[in-house]
Design a protein around this motif. Sequence first.
Motif, mmCIF file in Angstrom:
data_model
loop_
_atom_site.group_PDB
_atom_site.id
_atom_site.type_symbol
_atom_site.label_atom_id
_atom_site.label_comp_id
_atom_site.label_asym_id
_atom_site.label_seq_id
_atom_site.Cartn_x
_atom_site.Cartn_y
_atom_site.Cartn_z
ATOM 1 N N THR A 169 0.827 -1.203 0.000
ATOM 2 C CA THR A 169 0.000 0.000 0.000
ATOM 3 C C THR A 169 0.868 1.263 0.000
ATOM 4 O O THR A 169 2.097 1.191 0.057
ATOM 5 N N ASP A 170 0.175 2.410 -0.006
ATOM 6 C CA ASP A 170 0.883 3.692 0.056
ATOM 7 C C ASP A 170 1.316 4.061 1.460
ATOM 8 O O ASP A 170 1.938 5.100 1.674
ATOM 9 N N SER A 180 -4.276 2.998 0.279
ATOM 10 C CA SER A 180 -4.591 2.563 -1.084
ATOM 11 C C SER A 180 -3.503 1.598 -1.555
ATOM 12 O O SER A 180 -2.341 1.740 -1.167
ATOM 13 N N ASP A 238 -0.748 0.048 -3.825
ATOM 14 C CA ASP A 238 0.226 0.508 -4.814
ATOM 15 C C ASP A 238 0.345 -0.575 -5.884
ATOM 16 O O ASP A 238 1.026 -1.583 -5.699
ATOM 17 N N LYS A 269 3.874 -1.593 -7.387
ATOM 18 C CA LYS A 269 4.681 -2.473 -6.560
ATOM 19 C C LYS A 269 4.030 -3.837 -6.321
ATOM 20 O O LYS A 269 4.725 -4.817 -6.062
ATOM 21 N N SER A 270 2.712 -3.897 -6.396
ATOM 22 C CA SER A 270 1.998 -5.109 -5.987
ATOM 23 C C SER A 270 1.696 -6.091 -7.107
ATOM 24 O O SER A 270 1.721 -7.316 -6.896
ATOM 25 N N SER A 299 2.535 -1.702 4.194
ATOM 26 C CA SER A 299 3.298 -0.573 3.671
ATOM 27 C C SER A 299 4.637 -1.073 3.132
ATOM 28 O O SER A 299 5.049 -2.213 3.394
#
Length: 464
Positions: free
Chosen positions: A156-157, A164, A166, A169-170, A193
């Motif tokens: 996530t961000d 939210s 990301d 990256k995910s 995170s």
Amino acid sequence: MSKTVVKFGGSNLKCKEDIGRVIQVVKNYQQPVVIVVSAFFGVTNYLIESLEKARHDEQVATKTKEFLFNLKRETLELHIEDSGLVTSILSEIGELLDELGKLLQGIALTGDASKALEDHVLAYGERISAVFLTGILNNHGIESKVAFPESIGLITDGEFGNASVDFVKSTNIVRESLSGDFVYVIPGFYGLSADGKTTLLGRGGSDYSAAAIARCIGASSLDIWKDVDGFLSGDPKIVDKPIQIQKLTYDEAAELAYFGAKILHPRTVEPLSDPHIPIRIFNIYGVLNVQEPLSVVSAEKIVSKGIIKSVTYSDDFGILKIKGSGVGGKPGILAKVTTALLKANINISSVLTAQTSINILIFKKDLSTAYAVVSVIDPPIAGRLQIVEDITVIAAVGNGIAENFGVAARIFTALAKNEINVMMSCSGASLIVSYFLVGINDRTRAVKAIHHEFFETIPAHTEL
């Protein structure tokens, strides 16, 4: 072949009989699916209460562990005859609860909890549900594995409480992690995170979790199982004979969710609209046919005969009003107010202005804080501050509202006939929604009046 992501919510996990329905649904897909599961019904609220009590009571950790351990033990024993498997599942749940207990004990010792720690604690409800359901599915011959967000790379961000995903990256790591030929069961509601901390995806965020995972793996669809008959033309608790909406666009579904419809979390459509992954809605208490959704949300745009597809409402909003001669025409007032609210992390839903009044629509839970931060703006803003809480926001949603004349007139005429005063209204902010504010005591009559005007003269077989 693309997999289907299937979401089961807390309303699907209320009682022992519900688990049997979930098992049958998974079998009916006849191929491995990716399941995203919420916490058991009421568990997230229980954990929120435990968090608060733990600040003052060191016994809360033990009480919470005992309550959650025994919560579904009877259901496990009902659905699993192998006592060894029951023991194994309870052992895994026990390990999670030991971790939770230590966290709550730490809060009791310090008397406080950081936002990071709060997020970590509240995610345990979904973790327990995932372990529980995986064990039951395996017992019924459905090869399943738990896939925690931290193990599949759902990044996530990093914003605590309302993160939210990301997708840069995910996406690749999640897709690779879920590529096996068996059922994966993923706890919803949270991600991780970039520095490894648990971050919640917002209250009710398991729908968003499921949508994010569907996007990452390129799912054929996101199937959400509810305890209602899909999207309807109105709240069945208020209107007579609501009509089922078979097809909606992503925007229509998002607006309905934002303005109070409880079918989807408002952010569910965000990850799915660009890749055009459809959302299919089913009722767990209806016919468990996975080929016949009750409502489908997609990119297909259909303008219904009456233009409006549904009328919904929300009691969650209030108004921060700035009153004074000429406040609407003085440069800088709105900028100062919105900056102060931004620093306080308060979201503004809408702003309606006039020469003598600025009306800021925000969530009621934020009204007191908003009033406080705006009151201390230095130098003080011109005008008198006022909080208005006893309102309801009612929204009429449908493709074509902005392009077809007479829709707003029919709405206001229906309200006038029932002697309902409209306090404020807004059209044009979105091309598919017209919303207005009435006194909270007029909410039920207003919804009934608009629904009657647009739907109750339509034949029952009409498709929306």
